[in-house]
Design a protein around this motif. Sequence first.
Motif, PDB file in Angstrom:
ATOM      1  N   GLY A   1       0.775  -1.229   0.000  1.00 57.54           N
ATOM      2  CA  GLY A   1       0.000   0.000   0.000  1.00 57.54           C
ATOM      3  C   GLY A   1       0.806   1.278   0.000  1.00 57.54           C
ATOM      4  N   GLY A   2       2.126   1.196   0.111  1.00 61.01           N
ATOM      5  CA  GLY A   2       2.945   2.398   0.063  1.00 61.01           C
ATOM      6  C   GLY A   2       3.029   2.961  -1.345  1.00 61.01           C
ATOM      7  N   ASN A   3       3.305   4.264  -1.440  1.00 51.60           N
ATOM      8  CA  ASN A   3       3.391   4.945  -2.725  1.00 51.60           C
ATOM      9  C   ASN A   3       4.842   5.256  -3.079  1.00 51.60           C
ATOM     10  N   VAL A   4       5.174   5.135  -4.365  1.00 47.46           N
ATOM     11  CA  VAL A   4       6.519   5.402  -4.873  1.00 47.46           C
ATOM     12  C   VAL A   4       6.436   6.513  -5.903  1.00 47.46           C
ATOM     13  N   SER A   5       7.308   7.522  -5.789  1.00 46.87           N
ATOM     14  CA  SER A   5       7.279   8.606  -6.772  1.00 46.87           C
ATOM     15  C   SER A   5       8.631   9.296  -6.869  1.00 46.87           C
ATOM     16  N   ASP A   6       8.873   9.907  -8.031  1.00 45.75           N
ATOM     17  CA  ASP A   6      10.043  10.749  -8.268  1.00 45.75           C
ATOM     18  C   ASP A   6      11.343   9.965  -8.075  1.00 45.75           C
ATOM     19  N   ILE A   7      11.519   8.933  -8.913  1.00 47.67           N
ATOM     20  CA  ILE A   7      12.687   8.067  -8.857  1.00 47.67           C
ATOM     21  C   ILE A   7      13.419   8.158 -10.190  1.00 47.67           C
ATOM     22  N   THR A   8      14.738   8.304 -10.148  1.00 48.21           N
ATOM     23  CA  THR A   8      15.557   8.370 -11.354  1.00 48.21           C
ATOM     24  C   THR A   8      16.585   7.250 -11.355  1.00 48.21           C
ATOM     25  N   PHE A   9      16.622   6.498 -12.470  1.00 45.46           N
ATOM     26  CA  PHE A   9      17.662   5.510 -12.736  1.00 45.46           C
ATOM     27  C   PHE A   9      18.418   5.997 -13.968  1.00 45.46           C
ATOM     28  N   SER A  10      19.714   6.260 -13.827  1.00 44.59           N
ATOM     29  CA  SER A  10      20.455   6.837 -14.948  1.00 44.59           C
ATOM     30  C   SER A  10      21.837   6.220 -15.077  1.00 44.59           C
TER      31      SER A  10
ATOM     32  N   ASN B   1      -5.137 -10.718   0.482  1.00 49.05           N
ATOM     33  CA  ASN B   1      -6.455 -10.072   0.524  1.00 49.05           C
ATOM     34  C   ASN B   1      -6.627  -9.105   1.686  1.00 49.05           C
ATOM     35  N   THR B   2      -5.612  -8.970   2.538  1.00 49.26           N
ATOM     36  CA  THR B   2      -5.661  -7.973   3.609  1.00 49.26           C
ATOM     37  C   THR B   2      -4.839  -6.730   3.282  1.00 49.26           C
ATOM     38  N   SER B   3      -4.157  -6.730   2.144  1.00 48.52           N
ATOM     39  CA  SER B   3      -3.227  -5.647   1.789  1.00 48.52           C
ATOM     40  C   SER B   3      -3.883  -4.621   0.881  1.00 48.52           C
ATOM     41  N   LYS B   4      -3.362  -3.397   0.935  1.00 49.71           N
ATOM     42  CA  LYS B   4      -3.777  -2.341   0.030  1.00 49.71           C
ATOM     43  C   LYS B   4      -2.865  -2.351  -1.204  1.00 49.71           C
ATOM     44  N   THR B   5      -3.281  -1.618  -2.207  1.00 51.39           N
ATOM     45  CA  THR B   5      -2.470  -1.493  -3.418  1.00 51.39           C
ATOM     46  C   THR B   5      -1.803  -0.131  -3.433  1.00 51.39           C
ATOM     47  N   GLY B   6      -0.482  -0.097  -3.512  1.00 50.37           N
ATOM     48  CA  GLY B   6       0.240   1.164  -3.556  1.00 50.37           C
ATOM     49  C   GLY B   6       0.336   1.702  -4.978  1.00 50.37           C
ATOM     50  N   SER B   7       0.739   2.948  -5.094  1.00 51.79           N
ATOM     51  CA  SER B   7       0.884   3.581  -6.401  1.00 51.79           C
ATOM     52  C   SER B   7       2.356   3.752  -6.744  1.00 51.79           C
ATOM     53  N   ILE B   8       2.656   3.778  -8.041  1.00 51.01           N
ATOM     54  CA  ILE B   8       4.004   4.046  -8.549  1.00 51.01           C
ATOM     55  C   ILE B   8       3.872   5.090  -9.641  1.00 51.01           C
ATOM     56  N   SER B   9       4.600   6.203  -9.501  1.00 54.60           N
ATOM     57  CA  SER B   9       4.476   7.280 -10.487  1.00 54.60           C
ATOM     58  C   SER B   9       5.789   8.043 -10.627  1.00 54.60           C
TER      59      SER B   9
ATOM     60  N   LYS C   1      -5.747  -3.109 -11.548  1.00 51.99           N
ATOM     61  CA  LYS C   1      -6.981  -2.447 -11.959  1.00 51.99           C
ATOM     62  C   LYS C   1      -7.281  -1.244 -11.073  1.00 51.99           C
ATOM     63  N   ASN C   2      -6.880  -1.340  -9.811  1.00 54.42           N
ATOM     64  CA  ASN C   2      -7.187  -0.262  -8.862  1.00 54.42           C
ATOM     65  C   ASN C   2      -6.074   0.772  -8.742  1.00 54.42           C
ATOM     66  N   SER C   3      -4.908   0.491  -9.343  1.00 50.10           N
ATOM     67  CA  SER C   3      -3.785   1.415  -9.211  1.00 50.10           C
ATOM     68  C   SER C   3      -2.841   1.266 -10.401  1.00 50.10           C
ATOM     69  N   ASN C   4      -3.065   2.109 -11.422  1.00 48.30           N
ATOM     70  CA  ASN C   4      -2.188   2.091 -12.579  1.00 48.30           C
ATOM     71  C   ASN C   4      -0.795   2.605 -12.240  1.00 48.30           C
ATOM     72  N   LEU C   5       0.200   2.108 -12.962  1.00 43.59           N
ATOM     73  CA  LEU C   5       1.486   2.797 -12.990  1.00 43.59           C
ATOM     74  C   LEU C   5       1.284   4.093 -13.773  1.00 43.59           C
ATOM     75  N   ARG C   6       1.889   5.194 -13.293  1.00 41.80           N
ATOM     76  CA  ARG C   6       1.663   6.490 -13.937  1.00 41.80           C
ATOM     77  C   ARG C   6       2.967   7.210 -14.233  1.00 41.80           C
ATOM     78  N   ASN C   7       3.026   7.768 -15.440  1.00 37.89           N
ATOM     79  CA  ASN C   7       4.131   8.650 -15.833  1.00 37.89           C
ATOM     80  C   ASN C   7       5.487   7.962 -15.721  1.00 37.89           C
ATOM     81  N   LEU C   8       5.674   6.964 -16.566  1.00 38.16           N
ATOM     82  CA  LEU C   8       6.960   6.290 -16.698  1.00 38.16           C
ATOM     83  C   LEU C   8       7.622   6.756 -17.987  1.00 38.16           C
TER      84      LEU C   8
END
Length: 474
Positions: free
Chosen positions: A312-321, A350-358, A379-386
């Motif tokens: 259920g945690g969210n991931v954002s603003d990550i750079t691999f270079s 089935n007890t876990s939330k779905t986290g986001s990645i953007s 279905k409930n949490s798309n990957l966004r802005n890759l």
Amino acid sequence: MSTSFHSCTLILILWILIIQSESYTSSSSIRLPRSQSQSRSPHVTISVTDYGAAGDGVHYDTGAIQSAIDACSLAGGGRVVFPPGSYLTATVFLRSGVVLEVQKNATVLGGTRLEDYPAEQSRWYVVLAEDAEDVGITGGGEINGQGLEFVVRFDERKNVMVSWNRTGACSGDECRPRLVGFIRSKNVRVWDIHLNEPAYWCLHLVQCDNTYIHDMSIYGDFNTPNNDGIDIDDSNNTVITRCTINTGDDAICPKTYDGPLYNLTATDSWIRTKSSAIKFGSASWFEFKGLIFNNITIVDSHRGLGLQIRDGGNVSDITFSNINITTRYYDPSWWGRAEPIYVTTCPRDNTSKTGSISNLLFVNITATSENGIFLSGTKNSNLRNLKFLNVNLNYKRWTSYADGLVDYRPGCQGLVNRSSAGMIMEHIEGLEVENVNMRWLGDRVRRWKNPLEFKPSTVDNISLLNFHSGSYNQ
């Protein structure tokens, strides 16, 4: 891709250039341990032999080492020196203001009797700092966990660690001591040291702030599970640079158990692992944000760059270079199917939330691998802005392991039979592919058929600019 994300990316890349400059130590917010900078009082140097350490590798030196550390801290801080020799010990506790100097030809050996470690399994480390400030480890020597002594049955597919059958001290396959831990500590520095053969995780940061790990090496048995290189839990403002990590399990592994993880930078390093070279999760209850991985070489990995968000945690603003990756198949008992890049979020159970990645940026990436990239939201949490910019993917087969499997583990769907592809995509909103080349070598690889595989109903807003796919001769 949003303007704000482009601006953030430019700022992150500029930061990379700053930390690579020779003026980094003086300009960074990360301070040296107090005994190495301006102390509150003159620092002292104490040898563990002055407190009775034998250094013969046979008799336990735990008491002598701890007495030297305590005396150094009470004197205002400084260095505790291990002269050449082998110092057998159970857990020793590093105090504020103290730097351990394990000199060349000196080895700190972790004891293999679990009954010698603290009663709380959470404190099973060879060296442990708790609630400490201005602490460090250096000296050019070695800390060795004697991990192979915990192996009861050797199997090249995956070692089985059954230490509880020897002592009854605890139960479970992960009943082993870690090597070095810093818990709730500030201003940590680890450099010029060799951390070898951990029985479990090697270097562990928990809720730490202001950590600088550089110019050091980690080595763990290639067939041992759970001997991670560096695990960073709920810790902020961490720099890892000029490190060599050669181990059986995940090499650099950010996790969020009890709080967020911000501002981690890893640069200029070499990694070999039978699992993931860089892996987010799978512990992922809180946010990951503002992480940079730059100028890293990855070899022989089962998975190169991996995001396993399951809680259920969210991931954002990550750079691999500027990353060079080689991945290959190993036995399916290990998580991973030779993906050079693996980005997934799904509920663990089935007890876990779905986290986001953007807002992920992959720029200047070269990979040679036996499988393709896997990008999977839900279905409930798309990957966004890759975004993939200047990426060269070379696909060929050189092992005899079976392909045609997609690996969602841990949890989710497990291992699933599915045709291989250069890039598998599902549940994505916003994907930019620019200057990406896929090259295929040999008939075994060309049977993959599809450079790109996705269902239009699950993937929206794709941009392909200067994308190429074709065969090549080696």
